[in-house]
Write a protein that holds these residues in place. Sequence first.
Motif, short mmCIF file in Angstrom:
data_model
loop_
_atom_site.label_atom_id
_atom_site.label_comp_id
_atom_site.label_asym_id
_atom_site.label_seq_id
_atom_site.Cartn_x
_atom_site.Cartn_y
_atom_site.Cartn_z
N ARG A 11 1.68 4.63 23.33
CA ARG A 11 1.24 3.30 22.89
C ARG A 11 -0.21 3.35 22.41
O ARG A 11 -1.07 3.93 23.06
CB ARG A 11 1.38 2.31 24.05
CG ARG A 11 1.06 0.87 23.68
CD ARG A 11 1.39 -0.04 24.84
NE ARG A 11 1.03 -1.42 24.55
CZ ARG A 11 1.77 -2.47 24.86
NH1 ARG A 11 2.93 -2.30 25.48
NH2 ARG A 11 1.37 -3.69 24.59
N SER A 24 7.15 -0.97 22.98
CA SER A 24 6.26 -0.40 21.98
C SER A 24 7.02 0.56 21.07
O SER A 24 7.82 1.38 21.53
CB SER A 24 5.11 0.35 22.65
OG SER A 24 4.34 1.05 21.69
N LYS A 32 10.72 -5.63 22.18
CA LYS A 32 9.47 -5.91 22.88
C LYS A 32 8.94 -4.67 23.60
O LYS A 32 7.99 -4.75 24.37
CB LYS A 32 9.65 -7.09 23.83
CG LYS A 32 9.86 -8.39 23.07
CD LYS A 32 9.70 -9.62 23.95
CE LYS A 32 9.79 -10.89 23.10
NZ LYS A 32 9.61 -12.12 23.89
N SER A 56 -0.68 -13.12 15.32
CA SER A 56 -1.69 -12.18 14.86
C SER A 56 -1.07 -11.02 14.10
O SER A 56 0.05 -10.59 14.40
CB SER A 56 -2.46 -11.64 16.07
OG SER A 56 -3.28 -10.57 15.69
N GLY A 63 -0.76 -4.24 15.83
CA GLY A 63 0.04 -4.25 17.04
C GLY A 63 0.89 -3.01 17.20
O GLY A 63 0.90 -2.13 16.34
N THR A 77 2.76 -4.86 14.36
CA THR A 77 2.31 -6.24 14.55
C THR A 77 2.51 -6.65 16.01
O THR A 77 2.81 -5.82 16.86
CB THR A 77 3.07 -7.18 13.59
OG1 THR A 77 2.47 -8.47 13.63
CG2 THR A 77 4.55 -7.28 13.94
N SER A 78 2.32 -7.95 16.28
CA SER A 78 2.38 -8.43 17.65
C SER A 78 3.44 -9.51 17.81
O SER A 78 3.97 -10.03 16.84
CB SER A 78 1.00 -8.99 18.05
OG SER A 78 0.64 -10.04 17.18
N TRP A 79 3.72 -9.84 19.08
CA TRP A 79 4.65 -10.92 19.41
C TRP A 79 3.84 -12.17 19.72
O TRP A 79 3.43 -12.40 20.83
CB TRP A 79 5.50 -10.54 20.62
CG TRP A 79 6.64 -9.65 20.31
CD1 TRP A 79 6.65 -8.29 20.36
CD2 TRP A 79 7.95 -10.04 19.91
NE1 TRP A 79 7.88 -7.80 20.00
CE2 TRP A 79 8.71 -8.87 19.73
CE3 TRP A 79 8.57 -11.27 19.68
CZ2 TRP A 79 10.05 -8.88 19.33
CZ3 TRP A 79 9.89 -11.30 19.29
CH2 TRP A 79 10.62 -10.11 19.12
N LYS A 80 3.63 -13.01 18.70
CA LYS A 80 2.84 -14.21 18.97
C LYS A 80 3.47 -15.45 18.36
O LYS A 80 2.87 -16.50 18.34
CB LYS A 80 1.43 -14.01 18.41
CG LYS A 80 0.67 -12.90 19.14
CD LYS A 80 -0.57 -13.43 19.81
CE LYS A 80 -1.29 -12.31 20.55
NZ LYS A 80 -2.70 -12.22 20.18
#
Length: 357
Positions: free
Chosen positions: A29, A24, A22, A133, A137, A125-128
Motif C-alpha cells: 500500500r 488496496s 475497498k 478526493s 489514493g 483514487t479514494s472512497w469519499k
Amino acid sequence: MSSNRDAQIGRVVDVARAEVSKSSAEHPRGSNLTKYGKWYGVNGVAWCAMFVSWVMAQAGLDVGIYGPRTAWVPDYRVWARARGRWSAGKSDVRVGDIVTFRGGKHVELVIRVSGKRFWTVGGNTSWKGRGGSFADGVFVAENERTNDTVDGTLHPFYGVTDSMVRDAQAVVGVKVDGDLGPGTIAAVKAWQKANGLTADGIPGADTWQRMKGAPADTPAAPAKPAATKPAATKPAPAPAAAAKAPAFPLPRRKGAMFFYGPASGGKTSVSGTGLNTAVPADVYRDKNGRWHSRGLAKFQERLIARGWKELERDGADGRYGDTMAKVVKQFQKTVGQPQDGKVGPETWAAAWEAPVK
C-alpha cells in the motif's frame, strides 16, 4: 450498430465494476505498484490512466478507436480533440465515456448517468462519495462525481469495430492500420459525401455495409480536405495532415511538466539555447559551441512543412526565440488551444494530427 455499441459499452462497465474494491489495489500500500502498471509496463507511478487503458483492453476495445493506450492523462484530451470526440466540462457525459478531472490530471470511466448526475469508476483514487478526493489514493473506487471539477469528456467510437475501420481504410485508400485518426476520418467523410451518406467520417454500420457492396470503381476519398474550402485569410498552415504524431520526446515526471519554451521558463522549459542537464539526450552542442534541441528542431520542421513561413529564415535550428514564441502562439490559436507559447504533449501532437481551424 446500436446493439454492437451497447454490447461494447456493457463490457467496459462490467470490467470496470469488477475491479472496484475497498481493499488496496497497491501492493504494498502506498507504493503505486499495481497489476495495471505491471500490465502497462510502467509500474510504481500514478496509475489512473493505466487503469482506464487496462479496462478498455480487457473489454476488447483497445487503442485506435476507443481512446489512447496511455499512462499520461493529457493524452486523452489530445486524442479526442484530434478526432472531434471531446466535450469540454461535464455538459455531455454518457455511460462509457472517459472523463478527465482536475485540469487534466486525473481520469475515470463513466458507468452510470442519471439526469445531471453521473458515477464513475477510477483507479488511484479514494472512497469519499460525492465530491470525493482525487488525491493519489490506493483504491479502484466508484464515486459520484457531479460536483467535482471536470476538465472534459472523451467519447469513444462505440459501435465501430477494428474490422470496420480497416475495411473502410482499404476502400478510401489510406493506410490500413485500424487507427480511426484524423486522416481516416477526413477520407471517410469525403467518401460518404460522394455516396450520399451522412458525412460524419465514422465508418459505422451503414457506411460499412455500403462500402462492402461498393463497386470496384468507386472512387476513393482524397486523404486531404477538398480544394473547394475557402482560402485562409491568416498566415495559415497547410491543410489538415493525416500523419500520426511521434512520441513527445521530453520526460513526463510527477509534479514536473517538461515543455519546449523560452530559456526564462525554468528547469522544465527546454529552449535549446543552453545546457539543460534534465534532458541530456535532447539538447546538444554543435562544433561552433551553439546549443540546440533535437525535439524542438523536429517540431519546427513539422510547422514549416505545414506552412509557417516565419520559421524558414532560421530553419529548424532547435532553438526557442522570439519568432518561435510568436509562431507557437499563432499555431495554438488555430487549433483551439490556450495560447501560452509552451510546446507540451498536446501542442506537439496537434502539429501532426489536428486540423487547423
